[in-house]
Design an enzyme around this catalytic site. Structure first.
Site, short mmCIF file in Angstrom:
data_model
loop_
_atom_site.label_atom_id
_atom_site.label_comp_id
_atom_site.label_asym_id
_atom_site.label_seq_id
_atom_site.Cartn_x
_atom_site.Cartn_y
_atom_site.Cartn_z
N GLY A 572 -20.27 6.55 -3.19
CA GLY A 572 -19.08 5.96 -3.78
C GLY A 572 -19.30 4.49 -4.06
N GLU A 573 -18.26 3.70 -3.97
CA GLU A 573 -18.27 2.25 -4.21
C GLU A 573 -18.52 1.91 -5.67
OE1 GLU A 573 -21.29 0.27 -1.90
OE2 GLU A 573 -20.53 1.00 0.01
N GLY A 574 -18.95 2.86 -6.47
CA GLY A 574 -19.37 2.56 -7.85
C GLY A 574 -20.89 2.59 -8.00
#
Ligand SMILES: Cc1cc2nc3c(=O)[nH]c(=O)nc-3n(C[C@H](O)[C@H](O)[C@H](O)COP(=O)(O)O)c2cc1C
Length: 607
Positions: A572-574
């Site tokens: 996640g997080e980008g």
């Protein structure tokens, strides 16, 4: 947002003529106080044509009478309690300007060193000060003690002293334009260093440092707009009726940002897509040899409505953060506090997404959409908290419809602001302990998949944890009986403030025709909501990667998006989206820069 209108057509309303039919008698009296039309037009003209000028200065000196008229105009500015807190220090000495220019240069170089790739390259082409190119510099100061204790109004709002000096700057800037002089405001200073150079008493501050001189010409719009650094926000985004958020111009209905972006989303431009395909076939490479990147660049052309499309840079990663009531069901091995702790880590630059973004040359911002903790203000943090975590969706709706709409709107505004700030590519990021459970519920609701198929281990749930996740999703689906035809209702049922905000972010990107790179399963779930609201929004979406979380594959299949990277990421997080950024930029650059067989004189393959 299009190029700045020419000054003659500036967005100011034209002053209307007098003596309109059916005019109220009071209105006629008021009109008698108004300036004649040509003079009103001159006022609006100088406002529209005032420019911050940094290049094209002429060496001609500024006559004292002209300078004095400008200073007198500045001195007529309104001020809090009529305190007139300004002083004007007029600097012409070359040696002094060289010392001041050196102060500015140091700070400018420091600023430039912290810029990500595309911004840094763009900054190198900008001129941000003209201290030595202009014959006269004027420092405008503020004495916030002037007038003593009883300065009317400053008592409750001390900053109004500085506001007053800024109004003096504004008057000077307008008068200068009317006199044919360009003025540039330089703020690359350590204020105390500059104050020392100007020998200011300690209680005075420097409010503005202005460089003035005659110019060859005035540009039609802000130089930063012409260079693509930033764009003007439409005035309708800045006007609210009665309370913040009820946007709309007087006389017009308040604008619902969600309805507005949905209405603005259009399918890709078929002509630009065809032009891209045709150009791909003429480029000096075997037809189709760039594989999926040919599709990417054709999509970018369709989205931009032109071929070649702009290279999608600069790019900004917006990490939407929120907490989840369903965490209480034991769906994550991580404590909820980790959401806020990771937000601090993103802001300090210590997370994986920061490393990847630095490598790819993208900016990182964090949006607090609904973290269950108070977050200290920090550069890069956009505080847009809708609530302190959602409610547990196994017990009731995660949020109200109003909260879902507020989160969608927050995401829309973040996207609009990042695009107005000059970004040509948006990248989704997320942070929220327990958000893969909320994502799984959203994916089931929108795609009809079964919980056991799309619910995965997320950030490391073991078999028992995963079973609790599946059960929570089942319970939620049974409780809410979601209707995919009511996307706002589905978002409200299962939440994630970050999911709703991400959906708004994606919709606004599509409305502004800016590509948005989706990260993993959370962004995918948000994209399902966005495309349920506006199916054509999918044309703005590029799937950065395929996560190992099973719901993600189902989402990508449903959206018919092909992931660009498959590296078994599940962070996640980008992170996965940022990894795809250089691929997407390369696809656009190839379409723009690669020679064609005819232009390069290379023989085409025999038909
Ligand atoms: C408070 C303030 C500080 C500014 N500082 C700088 C600066 O340090 N360097 C610069 O190039 N422009 C600076 N500007 C100019 C803005 O970039 C400019 O006003 C903006 O791009 C809009 O363009 P316009 O003034 O031509 O309408 C400053 C403007 C203001 C109001």
């Amino acid at each position: 947002m299009k190029q700045e209108p020419s000054p003659a057509r500036a967005e100011n309303p034209r002053p209307s003529g007098r003596g309109e039919v059916n005019e109220h008698p009071d209105q006629q009296n008021h009109r008698a106080q108004a300036y004649p039309e040509d003079q009103r037009a001159a006022v609006y003209r100088v406002i529209a044509e005032r420019r911050d000028v940094r290049q094209g200065f002429l060496p001609a000196p500024v006559p004292a009478d002209v300078l004095n008229r400008m200073l007198a105009a500045a001195h007529q500015a309104p001020s809090v309690g009529f305190s007139q807190p300004w002083d004007f220090i007029v600097i012409t000495d070359r040696a002094q300007r060289e010392r001041i220019a050196a102060l500015a240069r140091r700070n400018r170089d420091g600023y430039a060193a912290g810029l990500p790739g595309a911004r840094s390259r763009a900054f190198a082409t900008l001129k941000v000060e003209s201290i030595l190119d202009t014959p006269v510099n004027i420092a405008v100061t503020c004495d916030a003690t002037r007038g003593g204790r009883h300065t009317l109004g400053r008592h409750s709002q001390p900053e109004t002293a500085v506001f007053s000096s800024v109004l003096a700057v504004s008057n000077l800037w307008l008068a200068a334009r009317a006199e044919g002089l360009g003025v540039g405001w330089v703020s690359f200073f350590d204020e105390r260093e500059l104050a020392a150079e100007l020998r200011l008493p300690g209680h005075l501050t420097v409010v503005a440092y202005l460089c003035a001189g005659y110019v060859r010409e005035f540009g039609p719009g802000p130089e930063l707009q012409a260079s693509g650094w930033a764009r003007r926000r439409p005035v309708a985004w800045a006007v609210h009726a009665g309370e913040f958020g009820r946007r709309g111009l007087p006389g017009a209905e308040p604008v619902d940002a969600l309805a507005e972006v949905i209405a603005a989303i259009r399918p890709p431009d078929a002509v630009a897509v065809a032009a891209a395909r045709e150009r791909q076939d003429r480029m000096t490479k075997p037809p189709g040899s760039l594989g999926v990147l040919e599709d990417v660049s054709a999509s970018l052309a369709g989205l931009a409505g032109e071929c070649p499309p702009p290279v999608p840079e600069p790019a900004a990663v917006a990490i939407f953060a929120g907490d989840h009531g369903v965490h209480a069901q034991g769906v994550s091995p991580w404590p909820q506090e980790v959401t806020a702790q990771m937000v601090a880590n993103f802001l300090a630059g210590g997370a994986v997404v920061n490393a990847f973004a630095a490598q790819a040359g993208a900016e990182v911002v964090v949006v607090d959409a609904g973290v269950a903790a108070d977050l200290e203000p920090a550069p890069g943090l956009l505080p847009r908290k809708i609530g302190r975590g959602t409610a547990d969706f196994t017990q009731g709706p995660a949020m109200t419809r109003a909260q879902a709409v507020a989160a969608l709107t927050a995401g829309i505004e973040v996207a609009r602001d990042l695009v107005a700030a000059g970004n040509r590519c948006l990248v989704t990021g997320d942070m929220g302990i327990a958000n893969t459970t909320a994502s799984a519920a959203l994916i089931c609701a929108f795609t009809g998949s079964s919980p056991a198929v799309v619910t995965g281990p997320g950030a490391g749930a073991d078999a028992a944890g995963r079973a609790r996740k599946v059960e929570a999703v089942r319970l939620g689906l049974a409780l809410h009986q979601p209707d995919p035809a009511d996307p706002v209702g589905v978002l409200a049922a299962f939440g994630g403030y970050e999911h709703a905000a991400l959906a708004g972010f994606i919709l606004a990107a599509a409305a502004l025709r800016a590509p948005v790179i989706l990260d993993g399963v959370i962004a995918g779930a948000a994209a399902l909501a966005a495309t349920a609201l506006a199916p054509d929004a999918v044309a703005a979406c590029l799937a950065g990667h395929r996560s190992t979380e099973p719901g993600h594959a189902a989402t990508l299949a449903f959206l018919k998006l092909r992931p660009l990277v498959e590296l078994d990421l599940r962070l996640g997080e980008g992170t996965g989206a940022v990894l795809a950024l250089p691929l997407i930029q390369s696809a656009a650059r190839a379409l723009r820069d690669v020679a064609t067989f005819d232009s390069a004189g290379v023989s085409d393959k025999k038909a």
